[in-house]
Write an enzyme that holds these catalytic residues in place. Sequence first.
Site, PDB file in Angstrom:
ATOM      1  N   LYS C  83      19.888  -2.245  41.406  1.00  0.00           N
ATOM      2  CA  LYS C  83      19.691  -1.460  42.625  1.00  0.00           C
ATOM      3  C   LYS C  83      18.192  -1.354  42.916  1.00  0.00           C
ATOM      4  CE  LYS C  83      21.103   3.054  44.549  1.00  0.00           C
ATOM      5  NZ  LYS C  83      21.580   4.413  44.201  1.00  0.00           N
ATOM      6  N   SER C 158      24.952   5.961  47.786  1.00  0.00           N
ATOM      7  CA  SER C 158      23.900   5.083  48.244  1.00  0.00           C
ATOM      8  C   SER C 158      23.955   3.674  47.645  1.00  0.00           C
ATOM      9  CB  SER C 158      22.542   5.697  47.898  1.00  0.00           C
ATOM     10  OG  SER C 158      22.354   5.732  46.500  1.00  0.00           O
ATOM     11  N   SER C 182      26.279   8.458  43.896  1.00  0.00           N
ATOM     12  CA  SER C 182      25.848   7.168  44.434  1.00  0.00           C
ATOM     13  C   SER C 182      26.301   5.952  43.636  1.00  0.00           C
ATOM     14  CB  SER C 182      24.320   7.135  44.554  1.00  0.00           C
ATOM     15  OG  SER C 182      23.916   7.878  45.679  1.00  0.00           O
TER      16      SER C 182
END
Lengths: 98, 499, 511
Positions: C83, C158, C182
């Site tokens: 990420k 997210s 997330s």
Amino acid sequence: MATFTKEQVKRIGDLAAIALTDDEATSLESELNGLAESIDELNTIPTDGVEPTTNPVFLEAYLRPDIAAPPLDRDAALASAPATENGMFVAPRILGEE
Amino acid sequence: MTEKLMKFSEAIKRFDPVFGLEVHVELNTNTKLFCPAHYEFGGEPNTELTPVSLGLPGSLPVINRQAVIDGVRLGLALHCHVNEWSQFARKNYFYPDMPRDYQISQADKPTNGEGYLDVELEDGSTFRVPIERAHIEDDAGKNTHIGGADGRIEGADYSLVDYNRAGVPLVEIVTKPVTGAGEKVAEIAGAYVREIRDIARALNVSNGKLEQGNMRADVNVSLRESPDAPLGTRSETKNVNSFRGIEKTIVYEIRRQAAILADGGQVLQETRHWDEAMQTTAGGRLKSDANDYRYFPDPDLAMVHITPEQVEELRATLPEMPLHRKHRLQKEWGLSDFEMRDVINAGALDLIDQTVQAGATASGARKWWLGEIMRESNAREVSLEELPITPQDVAEVEKMIVGGKLNNKLAKQTVEAVLKGEGRPGDIVEKHGWKVMNDDSAIEKAVDDALAVNSDVAAELKAGNMKPIGVIIGAVMRATHGQADAKVVSGLIIKKTRV
Amino acid sequence: MSQKSELVTLTAEQMSAKLRSGEISARELTQAELDVIGAAEPSIQAFLARSSEEALAQADAVDKRRAKGEELPDLAGVPVAVKDMIVTKGIETTAASKILKGWIPPYDATVVARMKRVGMPILGKTNLDEFAQGSSTENSAFHPTFNPWDTTRVPGGSGGGSASAVASFESPLALGTDTGGSIRQPAAFTGTVGVKPTYGHVSRYGAIAMASSLDQVGPCARTVTDAAMLYDVIAGYDDHDSTSLPGKLPSMAAAAVKGARRDLKGLRIGIVKEATGDGFEPEVNASFNEGVELLEGMGAEVKEMSFPNFLHGIRVYYVIMPAEVSSNLARYDGMRYGLRVMPPAGVPQTAANMMACTREAGFGPEVKRRIILGTYALSAGKYDEWYGKAQRVRTVMIQDFAKAFRDIDVLVCPTAPTSAFKLGEIQDPATMYRNDIATIPANLAGLPALSIPSGLDGSGMPTGFQIMAAQRHDDTAFTVASALESAFTEKWGAPIWTKMKTPWLDSMPEE
């Protein structure tokens, strides 16, 4: 009474160093007032004598030994800077009429 | 802009001054407070950084154990209560020299709570300064202002930022409002900061060099009608970095505020700064809610735990406090207050003490350090420590005098040679072949020769006029290359000229 | 199906076995994943940056070591996506924000360093909501990411990039960060497994801070065992993170293997009553209830438990999170890295104005909203009423959980109230925030929590089943999750991903 006024949103913007536009301040005012109303419901939960939590898992601070490690290479430190001069970071003038 | 000032003596008569000091002491740890970057004053810009001290995304602070230990020892020396649990908090504000745009400091849970420091005044009395707290925090980087006048921030076109100093540990010692100082207000403030400097050096937690930014103070001053009245509005003069500056700031602020109040005006609560060139304080920004620092506990750092046992262990490591030591040494050395003050002002206390410990007498040690060596340090404009002579050297010379190996003149020559960098005293004496002449017949011959050559002087001496005896002594000393004992020489001359 | 698509649809565990046996090389596997990325990205857009050359070099290094006969860790040669909230040395790291665009970090996050040490090739950096703030990945400053199950829908957020990358077979494994859900909510939306460890079990050093007291790095995978294997690589004490928990951790992979035996006799499970009824879609509840039945069928004792403060979690969260965000994101000021925007003509060209203009131009609307809210929550007049209060309610919630975990081993509830929604469907921030209503409490209390797929709803979209355990009992959560995954798979006849259409795999060229 609404928690936020537009002026207040702008003032908080100054504190947060964000030059909010007028339109942003307007929409933030209504959005934040909606959130504030919900947040205020926390006051229905009794918390007398309850200690505040900062870290969810209790821990004593680890204290590291005072031993030096190699520093960043200066070129690496400066590599991503928007502006540099003589190995230093350039800041626009600090004082000036606001 | 010239501000209206009242005479200090009049201001003190009409108003009761109250001051407060926030003294920042930079710790001399090997690495920074929250990362393992080594810091040294004067390093090449931006070469003493890790991702943490540069505030890079993803970097996290980790507390330096030594900084906590130093902070606690300093707190203990200031009689502070050491809190078993302390917590770092973020102080949020934007400034170009702040890598994270928040300072990691301590808020409602400082490491050191209330304490006090007794300071000694010129008249020998002591004054107790109450301390509110002594907390640990990290320093910011350094701005160099380009363009405009003499590197000042006013009128500069832009600034260059060196983050080397960012993250260096500081202990901020905050007094309570200091009342009851009266006309001695500046003296007390100065003595307080000097005492902190001496303590920090004695503990070896700071280099204590104000000129290198190791110490600086924020000076708060307010006036009130009388000691019974509530505290007046204060001004805060930031980052004063000399003892004299601190004293002068207080005097200036009292005179300025007194003039305002006497005119029926109001003192503004504002941040000012000490202008060394102008010898005034100058107004800065008004204190308002623009300075809402939004302190909150730093979630990156857990609570610091210092057990009562650890506190006692650290207390046991405290050296004798400077004031106590001063009194003890004064007594041991048999000095008057005046003489002791000269020693302190010369910065020779430690040197004399070390010289005595190395085997010299106190009076001998003091004579050298405040005499010959002091003159040399003045001539070269360096501190006593920076001269190429050590307490061991001085003690060695003294021991040679006592042992009869050197007379005063040879000793002086030896010290001069050490100061010139010729080496250690023993080697110098040996190299030059200096020794006190013990051979009485040789001295006698030299005296006879001198009297014969200077027959007119000899006649005067014989006539009972002893004034020109120095001429003969000088001639003898020259003839013996200074190795004769001057006392022996003058004794011989008197004997030989007595009719 | 081509040989290449067979390879990339293996689990990480199976890839590891083939690498060890020499059936495939790390280079072949890495190249296959890079090819999938090439084929899938036009329709998925999971990545912000690819590091193909670095990945192949890392793969070659593993192959070389294996050729020398070195004993290598299980995941050596198994690729991973990261990420873009996690710092990678030499690879652009942006947090999906304009303000950080172009930043090349001079250091590696601890988790990245650990993966490199094991020999996991890093395929690239995955998309996210700007600074991990959002629940749909629509707040990325660069582009949205699409849900591989239906590209008109969001992958959650997210960490939508990492979840979509894993779901679409672009990578067998990925790293996420979880501040309020997330990792877990995108896992639920994409039919994958997502794990938020106990706060402090995985180092945060090098994970760009959103809200420091809530953030945890964790694994994204297609199976519980794969997630556990990656967990074992990244977890453990790190002296660069003061909130890292000391002590040795048990093997999560072993805990998962134990769970696959499907014996849950004596295990006590609590259902969070408040997170099952109103506000949760009936089909989400239905698949959740199926999961509960399967757990009972394996011998677990299940009871419903009430947590009156559970739903207040979102209110506590929206004080503490923005407060920490406002401070953590202060450093993006145009001085040391990233964007600098000078004030427009006529405005004094000062440092303060530069900072304000940089931050105005560099942050998106959601980030600004949270910074303003958080700045306010910490301001002098509001601190006690909001921040202080939220911290105290947080304590109460931690105590509620601690008390509950005296009687039970794990708590369960649906991961999110709905399945994946359409892009652009939710505009109102408050409605968007409700997505995390069931995931936030674990962050507030520091609990380990994971999400596994519990089936598909009427529109063919996956739903998620959340399992939470007591602090430091991550292994228990893995055991239960593995058991349930195994029971679900048996019921469905095949892993859930076999139901997904993957046109990008079918169109992949063979060499």
